[in-house]
Motif scaffolding. Structure first.
Motif, mmCIF file in Angstrom:
data_model
loop_
_atom_site.group_PDB
_atom_site.id
_atom_site.type_symbol
_atom_site.label_atom_id
_atom_site.label_comp_id
_atom_site.label_asym_id
_atom_site.label_seq_id
_atom_site.Cartn_x
_atom_site.Cartn_y
_atom_site.Cartn_z
ATOM 1 N N HIS A 82 65.264 34.099 -80.332
ATOM 2 C CA HIS A 82 64.143 33.705 -79.483
ATOM 3 C C HIS A 82 64.521 32.711 -78.389
ATOM 4 C CE1 HIS A 82 60.992 34.932 -82.782
ATOM 5 N NE2 HIS A 82 61.790 35.910 -82.424
ATOM 6 N N PRO A 83 65.285 31.642 -78.698
ATOM 7 C CA PRO A 83 65.572 30.669 -77.625
ATOM 8 C C PRO A 83 66.338 31.267 -76.457
ATOM 9 C CG PRO A 83 65.978 29.695 -79.786
ATOM 10 C CD PRO A 83 65.750 31.152 -80.015
ATOM 11 N N GLU A 84 67.386 32.035 -76.734
ATOM 12 C CA GLU A 84 68.146 32.648 -75.647
ATOM 13 C C GLU A 84 67.283 33.630 -74.864
ATOM 14 O OE1 GLU A 84 72.168 35.370 -74.891
ATOM 15 O OE2 GLU A 84 71.666 34.673 -76.914
ATOM 16 N N GLY A 85 66.467 34.395 -75.592
ATOM 17 C CA GLY A 85 65.572 35.334 -74.918
ATOM 18 C C GLY A 85 64.590 34.627 -74.006
ATOM 19 N N ALA A 86 64.083 33.490 -74.445
ATOM 20 C CA ALA A 86 63.128 32.743 -73.627
ATOM 21 C C ALA A 86 63.805 32.124 -72.408
ATOM 22 C CB ALA A 86 62.459 31.663 -74.465
ATOM 23 N N GLU A 87 65.041 31.626 -72.570
ATOM 24 C CA GLU A 87 65.769 31.053 -71.442
ATOM 25 C C GLU A 87 65.938 32.094 -70.334
ATOM 26 O OE1 GLU A 87 67.004 28.102 -70.580
ATOM 27 O OE2 GLU A 87 66.215 27.081 -72.346
ATOM 28 N N LYS A 88 66.370 33.282 -70.721
ATOM 29 C CA LYS A 88 66.545 34.341 -69.729
ATOM 30 C C LYS A 88 65.200 34.776 -69.165
ATOM 31 C CE LYS A 88 68.904 38.716 -68.881
ATOM 32 N NZ LYS A 88 69.760 39.786 -69.467
ATOM 33 N N GLY A 89 64.182 34.803 -70.017
ATOM 34 C CA GLY A 89 62.855 35.174 -69.544
ATOM 35 C C GLY A 89 62.335 34.229 -68.481
ATOM 36 N N VAL A 90 62.570 32.950 -68.654
ATOM 37 C CA VAL A 90 62.139 31.967 -67.661
ATOM 38 C C VAL A 90 62.879 32.188 -66.343
ATOM 39 C CG1 VAL A 90 62.210 29.510 -67.067
ATOM 40 C CG2 VAL A 90 61.379 30.225 -69.312
ATOM 41 N N ALA A 91 64.178 32.483 -66.419
ATOM 42 C CA ALA A 91 64.946 32.742 -65.196
ATOM 43 C C ALA A 91 64.404 33.960 -64.455
ATOM 44 C CB ALA A 91 66.421 32.943 -65.535
ATOM 45 N N ILE A 92 64.089 35.004 -65.200
ATOM 46 C CA ILE A 92 63.523 36.208 -64.585
ATOM 47 C C ILE A 92 62.164 35.891 -63.963
ATOM 48 C CG2 ILE A 92 62.641 38.526 -65.061
ATOM 49 C CD1 ILE A 92 64.734 38.667 -67.335
ATOM 50 N N ALA A 93 61.336 35.162 -64.695
ATOM 51 C CA ALA A 93 59.992 34.850 -64.211
ATOM 52 C C ALA A 93 60.033 33.966 -62.972
ATOM 53 C CB ALA A 93 59.188 34.189 -65.322
ATOM 54 N N ARG A 94 60.998 33.070 -62.893
ATOM 55 C CA ARG A 94 61.129 32.249 -61.684
ATOM 56 C C ARG A 94 61.435 33.121 -60.471
ATOM 57 N NH1 ARG A 94 64.135 27.852 -64.850
ATOM 58 N NH2 ARG A 94 62.543 26.263 -65.189
ATOM 59 N N LEU A 95 62.276 34.132 -60.677
ATOM 60 C CA LEU A 95 62.579 35.053 -59.585
ATOM 61 C C LEU A 95 61.333 35.833 -59.185
ATOM 62 C CD1 LEU A 95 64.738 36.220 -57.711
ATOM 63 C CD2 LEU A 95 65.338 37.834 -59.539
ATOM 64 N N LEU A 96 60.563 36.277 -60.172
ATOM 65 C CA LEU A 96 59.314 36.977 -59.870
ATOM 66 C C LEU A 96 58.356 36.086 -59.084
ATOM 67 C CD1 LEU A 96 58.545 38.775 -63.266
ATOM 68 C CD2 LEU A 96 59.544 39.789 -61.206
ATOM 69 N N ALA A 97 58.238 34.838 -59.514
ATOM 70 C CA ALA A 97 57.320 33.912 -58.837
ATOM 71 C C ALA A 97 57.738 33.676 -57.395
ATOM 72 C CB ALA A 97 57.263 32.591 -59.600
ATOM 73 N N ALA A 98 59.042 33.690 -57.157
ATOM 74 C CA ALA A 98 59.548 33.412 -55.815
ATOM 75 C C ALA A 98 59.243 34.526 -54.825
ATOM 76 C CB ALA A 98 61.053 33.163 -55.869
ATOM 77 N N VAL A 99 58.975 35.737 -55.325
ATOM 78 C CA VAL A 99 58.694 36.867 -54.430
ATOM 79 C C VAL A 99 57.277 37.396 -54.614
ATOM 80 C CG1 VAL A 99 61.131 37.523 -54.308
ATOM 81 C CG2 VAL A 99 59.666 38.578 -56.045
ATOM 82 N N ALA A 100 56.443 36.636 -55.310
ATOM 83 C CA ALA A 100 55.098 37.110 -55.639
ATOM 84 C C ALA A 100 54.207 37.279 -54.418
ATOM 85 C CB ALA A 100 54.435 36.160 -56.636
ATOM 86 N N ASP A 101 54.541 36.605 -53.310
ATOM 87 C CA ASP A 101 53.694 36.707 -52.118
ATOM 88 C C ASP A 101 54.210 37.739 -51.121
ATOM 89 O OD1 ASP A 101 55.963 35.278 -51.436
ATOM 90 O OD2 ASP A 101 54.917 33.923 -50.072
#
Length: 307
Positions: A82-101
């Protein structure tokens, strides 16, 4: 959300699918996706498309594309993963947030969390014909769901991106009953994938897709359009083909060639007021078929349904 249904396509339709070496450059995939009439895409495996936000924004904006979401598999049965999966998930989500507009500003991309499918050899071998005794124990279901919930809370807290869960064949949440138990335990919304849902019922009766939409209406947040070839599905079950072999045989066929009644599905979505994006996924392995031509035919089929 937008004020009408819109349609995108995903890298898995070009053979860029988790667990396999990528054979088509992202730029070619995005060009072909755009050329065949789609205006939205998912991210694909992290690293397939640029991970630099400015570069990814440029790639999307230059083609008039909206980023719809990103698939991320985590082995949720094992709390140590779970911890490693969440770390990578946060990195992916940050990229998504950066292009959300970029593109449709009324849509915010989802982090599409899934169980890391095909890791359990039994679930891999029995996909499409899972029985109750092959399911998780009550304790394992609790660990699984709590891990998914904690993942979603961390991703939302650090990035503002919502996590939705993707029931997936060859994972631990495949059958309708498994989906229901997961939703009850986790409280998360789901991606309703028409092809995975139907294959996971153990049947090729397309009417079961509408039954599933009714059953999980309150949990539905996002939609994947995937068709199921009944001949391949039935043969896979009869011959005992595992999930990857079934995909390689073309169990997920072009839209309109299989069991799913997409006209009825669209009518149901419109009747329930769903006004977001629909993403086509024709899961193929690297090198299978002619992805651009399949994408073109899939888009023409959807146009014939008024989408």
């Amino acid at each position: 959300m937008s004020d009408r249904l819109q349609v995108g396509n995903a890298p898995c339709s070009w053979g860029t699918i988790e667990g396999f070496e990528k054979t088509i450059p992202y730029s070619q995939m995005l060009d072909e996706l755009t050329q065949t009439g789609f205006r939205g895409t998912e991210l694909g495996d992290y690293g397939f498309m640029p991970t630099d936000p400015a570069r990814l924004r440029e790639e999307l904006a230059s083609r008039g594309l909206t980023m719809l979401g990103a698939y991320h598999g985590v082995y949720l049965r094992d709390p140590k993963a779970h911890p490693e999966g969440a770390e990578k998930g946060v990195a992916i989500a940050r990229l998504l947030a950066a292009v959300a507009d970029v593109g449709d500003r009324n849509w915010r991309p989802f982090l599409v969390l899934a169980d890391e499918h095909s890791r359990d050899p039994v679930r891999l071998a029995k996909a499409g014909r899972i029985t109750e005794e092959l399911g998780l124990t009550a304790d394992d279901r609790s660990v699984f769901a709590q891990g998914a919930r904690a993942f979603a809370e961390r991703v939302a807290g650090e990035t503002g991106i919502e996590t939705v869960f993707h029931p997936h064949c060859a994972g631990y949440v495949e059958t309708p009953d498994e989906i229901e138990r997961f939703c009850e335990l986790s409280g998360l919304g789901i991606v309703f994938d028409t092809g995975h849902y139907l294959y996971g019922t153990g049947s090729s009766d397309g009417n079961l897709v509408l039954d599933g939409l009714e059953r999980f209406e309150e949990n539905l947040r996002y939609v994947h359009f995937k068709d199921l070839d009944p001949g391949v599905a039935d043969r896979a079950r009869r011959q005992g083909l595992d999930y990857r072999a079934a995909v390689g045989e073309g169990v997920f066929c072009e839209l309109g060639e299989g069991s799913v009644d997409f006209g009825a599905v669209l009518a149901w979505l419109r009747g329930r007021g769903y006004q977001g994006w629909i993403t086509v996924e024709q899961d193929v392995l690297p090198g299978m078929g002619s992805p651009k031509e399949s994408a073109r035919r899939n888009r023409e089929f959807l146009r014939s349904l008024g989408l």
